[in-house]
Design a protein around this motif. Structure first.
Motif, PDB file in Angstrom:
ATOM      1  N   SER A 239       4.589   3.456  -5.151  1.00 17.03           N
ATOM      2  CA  SER A 239       4.229   3.175  -6.444  1.00 17.03           C
ATOM      3  C   SER A 239       5.279   2.815  -6.870  1.00 17.03           C
ATOM      4  O   SER A 239       6.576   3.301  -6.598  1.00 17.03           O
ATOM      5  CB  SER A 239       4.292   5.506  -7.077  1.00 17.03           C
ATOM      6  OG  SER A 239       5.100   6.085  -6.742  1.00 17.03           O
TER       7      SER A 239
ATOM      8  N   SER B 159       0.673  -1.341  -0.090  1.00 13.02           N
ATOM      9  CA  SER B 159      -0.421  -0.023  -0.111  1.00 13.02           C
ATOM     10  C   SER B 159       0.996   1.111  -0.187  1.00 13.02           C
ATOM     11  O   SER B 159       1.728   1.388   0.530  1.00 13.02           O
ATOM     12  CB  SER B 159      -1.001  -0.155   1.295  1.00 13.02           C
ATOM     13  OG  SER B 159      -0.106   0.103   2.194  1.00 13.02           O
ATOM     14  N   SER B 160       0.440   2.022  -0.120  1.00 10.18           N
ATOM     15  CA  SER B 160       0.863   3.516  -0.293  1.00 10.18           C
ATOM     16  C   SER B 160       2.265   3.241  -1.200  1.00 10.18           C
ATOM     17  O   SER B 160       3.569   3.778  -0.627  1.00 10.18           O
ATOM     18  CB  SER B 160       1.088   4.330   1.075  1.00 10.18           C
ATOM     19  OG  SER B 160      -0.530   4.213   0.858  1.00 10.18           O
TER      20      SER B 160
ATOM     21  N   GLU C  84       7.461   5.315  -1.091  1.00 11.11           N
ATOM     22  CA  GLU C  84       6.090   4.702  -0.536  1.00 11.11           C
ATOM     23  C   GLU C  84       6.077   6.166  -0.286  1.00 11.11           C
ATOM     24  O   GLU C  84       7.457   6.710   0.515  1.00 11.11           O
ATOM     25  CB  GLU C  84       6.970   3.823   0.290  1.00 11.11           C
ATOM     26  CG  GLU C  84       6.973   2.445  -0.226  1.00 11.11           C
ATOM     27  CD  GLU C  84       7.134   1.517   0.849  1.00 11.11           C
ATOM     28  OE1 GLU C  84       8.309   1.450   1.802  1.00 11.11           O
ATOM     29  OE2 GLU C  84       7.891  -0.090   1.129  1.00 11.11           O
ATOM     30  N   TYR C  85       5.020   6.527   0.455  1.00 11.34           N
ATOM     31  CA  TYR C  85       4.329   7.242   1.168  1.00 11.34           C
ATOM     32  C   TYR C  85       3.664   6.988   2.151  1.00 11.34           C
ATOM     33  O   TYR C  85       3.060   6.898   2.172  1.00 11.34           O
ATOM     34  CB  TYR C  85       3.611   7.793  -0.060  1.00 11.34           C
ATOM     35  CG  TYR C  85       3.990   8.343  -1.243  1.00 11.34           C
ATOM     36  CD1 TYR C  85       5.219   9.648  -1.857  1.00 11.34           C
ATOM     37  CD2 TYR C  85       3.852   7.227  -2.433  1.00 11.34           C
ATOM     38  CE1 TYR C  85       5.807  10.000  -2.395  1.00 11.34           C
ATOM     39  CE2 TYR C  85       4.817   7.772  -4.087  1.00 11.34           C
ATOM     40  CZ  TYR C  85       5.436   9.144  -3.919  1.00 11.34           C
ATOM     41  OH  TYR C  85       6.173   9.461  -4.686  1.00 11.34           O
ATOM     42  N   GLY C  86       4.033   8.432   2.961  1.00 13.80           N
ATOM     43  CA  GLY C  86       3.574   7.769   4.391  1.00 13.80           C
ATOM     44  C   GLY C  86       4.068   8.839   4.936  1.00 13.80           C
ATOM     45  O   GLY C  86       4.250   9.958   4.809  1.00 13.80           O
TER      46      GLY C  86
ATOM     47  N   ARG D 285       8.468   9.724   3.310  1.00 10.06           N
ATOM     48  CA  ARG D 285       8.936   9.272   1.902  1.00 10.06           C
ATOM     49  C   ARG D 285       9.736   8.795   1.751  1.00 10.06           C
ATOM     50  O   ARG D 285      11.091   8.477   2.110  1.00 10.06           O
ATOM     51  CB  ARG D 285       9.163  10.672   0.363  1.00 10.06           C
ATOM     52  CG  ARG D 285       9.543   9.830  -0.917  1.00 10.06           C
ATOM     53  CD  ARG D 285       9.201  11.214  -1.455  1.00 10.06           C
ATOM     54  NE  ARG D 285       9.561  10.749  -3.102  1.00 10.06           N
ATOM     55  CZ  ARG D 285      11.266  10.833  -3.605  1.00 10.06           C
ATOM     56  NH1 ARG D 285      11.935  11.104  -3.342  1.00 10.06           N
ATOM     57  NH2 ARG D 285      10.708   9.684  -4.862  1.00 10.06           N
TER      58      ARG D 285
END
Length: 122
Positions: free
Chosen positions: A30, A27-28, A101-103, A106
């Motif tokens: 690209s 998840s999260s 990954e993003y949360g 980055r």
């Protein structure tokens, strides 16, 4: 966190074909690029084929014209179609992907699959 699930590989005679598949899940994230590397005993790990999110493809000279890398519609799975296999293609093949990954932060991370054995022998 991204998980890579590899499938394919095995034993094939020279001139035969195999298809390797690698799916990225999580998840999260690209995908920036996804592809396959290989490593034979006593040799360095080398790029076999890869494709970027923009559709740019790269192949090792030794497999050009024989292998084809492609992505599914969601671009989270990469397939390496290997035709006209040669004994020198024998190696452990590793799925590889670079993702963002993003949360809270980055991360740009490279993930590796566990590897799958490809053996080309008569």
């Amino acid at each position: 966190q991204v998980q890579l699930v590899e499938s394919g590989g095995g034993l094939v005679q020279p001139g035969g074909s195999l298809r390797l598949s690698c799916a990225a899940s999580g998840s999260s994230f690209s995908i920036n690029a996804m592809g396959w590397y290989r490593q034979a005993p006593g040799k360095q790990r080398e790029l076999v084929a890869a494709v970027t999110s923009g559709g740019i493809r790269n192949y090792a000279d030794s497999v050009k014209g024989r292998f084809t890398i492609s992505r599914d519609n969601a671009e989270n799975t990469v397939v390496l179609q290997m035709n006209s296999l040669k004994p020198e293609d024998t190696a452990v093949y590793y799925c590889n992907t670079e993702v963002d990954e993003y949360g809270r932060l980055r991360y740009r991370i490279i993930y590796w699959g566990q590897g799958t054995q490809v053996t080309v022998s008569s």
